[in-house]
Design a protein around this motif. Structure first.
Motif, PDB file in Angstrom:
ATOM      1  N   UNK A  71       0.814  -1.207   0.000  1.00 29.24           N
ATOM      2  CA  UNK A  71       0.000   0.000   0.000  1.00 29.24           C
ATOM      3  C   UNK A  71       0.853   1.264   0.000  1.00 29.24           C
ATOM      4  N   UNK A  72       1.805   1.360   0.905  1.00 35.14           N
ATOM      5  CA  UNK A  72       2.592   2.588   1.023  1.00 35.14           C
ATOM      6  C   UNK A  72       3.393   2.873  -0.235  1.00 35.14           C
ATOM      7  N   UNK A  73       3.858   1.827  -0.907  1.00 39.63           N
ATOM      8  CA  UNK A  73       4.613   2.030  -2.146  1.00 39.63           C
ATOM      9  C   UNK A  73       3.692   2.526  -3.260  1.00 39.63           C
ATOM     10  N   UNK A  74       2.491   1.966  -3.353  1.00 41.51           N
ATOM     11  CA  UNK A  74       1.560   2.436  -4.368  1.00 41.51           C
ATOM     12  C   UNK A  74       1.193   3.899  -4.126  1.00 41.51           C
ATOM     13  N   UNK A  75       0.951   4.257  -2.880  1.00 43.91           N
ATOM     14  CA  UNK A  75       0.648   5.665  -2.570  1.00 43.91           C
ATOM     15  C   UNK A  75       1.830   6.559  -2.922  1.00 43.91           C
ATOM     16  N   UNK A  76       3.041   6.106  -2.638  1.00 41.01           N
ATOM     17  CA  UNK A  76       4.230   6.904  -2.945  1.00 41.01           C
ATOM     18  C   UNK A  76       4.338   7.169  -4.440  1.00 41.01           C
TER      19      UNK A  76
END
Length: 281
Positions: A71-76
Motif C-alpha cells: 500500500x505505502x509504495x503504491x501511494x508513494x
C-alpha cells in the motif's frame, strides 16, 4: 450518453481516448519509463497534446505473475502524480483496487476509480459508495493477476462477462450509487484466452446494456498471438482493435499510443460526413 465523475459529466456522444500513465517499474509494455512524478506528469502533458481526453494513472502492474505492490509504495508512486494531474483540467482516473488508495486520490480530486477487481476487495465498495459523485469503472477479471493466465476461464466468455458486470453493478446501485457514474470494462486479457478475447470483440454489442463500455486492447498479448508481433511493434494492431471496438459501441478506448489512435478515430468519425456529402451531391 454521459458518464458522471467527480468534477466532470463526460459527454460520450462520440468516443473518447483515455491515455495510460503507468507509474510502475514493471508494466508489461512500458514499465520503468516514468520513474518519478516529474517524468509521469511530463508524459501526461504529452498524451494530452496528442489527443487524450482522459488520463488513467496506475501505480501497480497487472502483468500476469507480478506480485502485489504494498500500500505505502503504491501511494508513494501515485499520489504526487495525481496531485499534479488534477490541475490539467481533464478527468483523472486512478487504476487501483485498494480502498485506501481510492479514498486518498478521491480526496485529492481524482474523478474516476478504475478497478480491475470491480470493487470485490474488502472496503472497495464502501470507498466508492461513500463518495458523492466519483465515476467508477467495473472490470471483469477471471482469477487474479498472479495466476489468471495459467488458468484462464472456460466456456462462453461473453455471457459470463455480462452476468458478472450485471451483478457487480446491482451491488453498487443497491448502495445508492447513481447508474450514471458506472462504466463497464470486459477485461481484455484478464484471465481469458485469445479466442475468448476476440469473441468479446466480435460480440461486443451483447455487452451494451445502458452503461458505457471502456475497452483496453492496447498492446495486449492476444494481438501478438494474432500477428506474431512483439509488444513494441503492436501499434498498428492496437489502433485497429481500438477502431473495431468503437465501431461495435465502445465509448472510451484506453491506449498507450494516443496520437495515432486519436488520428484514426478522426478518420472513422469523418466517414459519415463523407457519405452524407455524397447523398447531397
Amino acid at each position: 450518453m454521459h458518464w458522471q465523475t467527480s468534477r466532470f459529466r463526460i459527454d460520450l456522444s462520440r468516443p473518447r481516448v483515455m491515455g495510460i500513465v503507468n507509474v510502475t517499474p514493471d508494466s508489461f509494455s512500458d514499465g520503468g519509463r516514468l520513474g518519478d512524478a516529474g517524468a509521469a506528469l511530463a508524459h501526461c502533458e504529452s498524451l494530452l497534446h496528442g489527443g487524450a481526453e482522459l488520463l488513467d494513472i496506475g501505480g501497480e502492474s497487472t502483468r500476469p505473475g507480478t506480485p502485489p505492490v504494498p500500500l505505502e509504495e503504491e501511494l508513494r508512486r501515485v499520489v504526487p502524480v495525481v496531485q499534479g494531474a488534477v490541475r490539467f483540467g481533464v478527468p483523472i482516473s486512478v487504476d487501483t483496487y485498494k480502498p485506501e488508495v481510492m479514498r486518498r486520490v478521491l480526496d485529492l480530486g481524482a474523478d474516476i476509480v478504475n478497478d480491475i477487481w470491480a470493487l470485490r476487495q474488502p472496503g472497495a465498495l464502501d470507498a466508492v459508495a461513500a463518495h458523492a459523485s466519483c465515476g467508477v469503472c467495473l472490470m471483469h477479471m477471471h482469477g487474479e493477476p498472479q495466476t489468471m493466465q495459467r488458468s484462464p476461464m472456460e466456456g462462453d466468455a461473453v455471457s459470463q462477462v455480462r452476468g458478472f458486470l450485471d451483478r457487480q453493478t446491482a451491488a453498487l446501485v443497491a448502495r445508492g450509487v447513481e447508474r450514471s457514474r458506472i462504466c463497464w470494462d470486459p477485461g481484455i486479457g484478464f484471465g481469458k484466452t485469445p479466442a475468448q478475447n476476440f469473441a468479446l470483440l466480435s460480440r461486443q454489442r451483447e455487452l451494451l446494456g445502458g452503461y458505457p463500455l471502456l475497452i483496453g486492447w492496447s498492446r495486449k498479448s492476444s494481438l501478438g498471438q494474432a500477428t506474431g508481433l512483439p509488444v513494441e511493434e503492436r501499434l498498428v494492431p492496437s489502433v485497429a482493435a481500438a477502431l473495431l471496438a468503437v465501431e461495435r459501441g465502445a465509448r472510451i478506448v484506453r491506449v498507450h499510443d494516443v496520437r495515432e489512435t486519436a488520428a484514426a478515430l478522426k478518420v472513422w468519425a469523418a466517414a459519415p460526413t463523407i457519405e452524407q456529402g455524397r447523398e447531397k451531391a
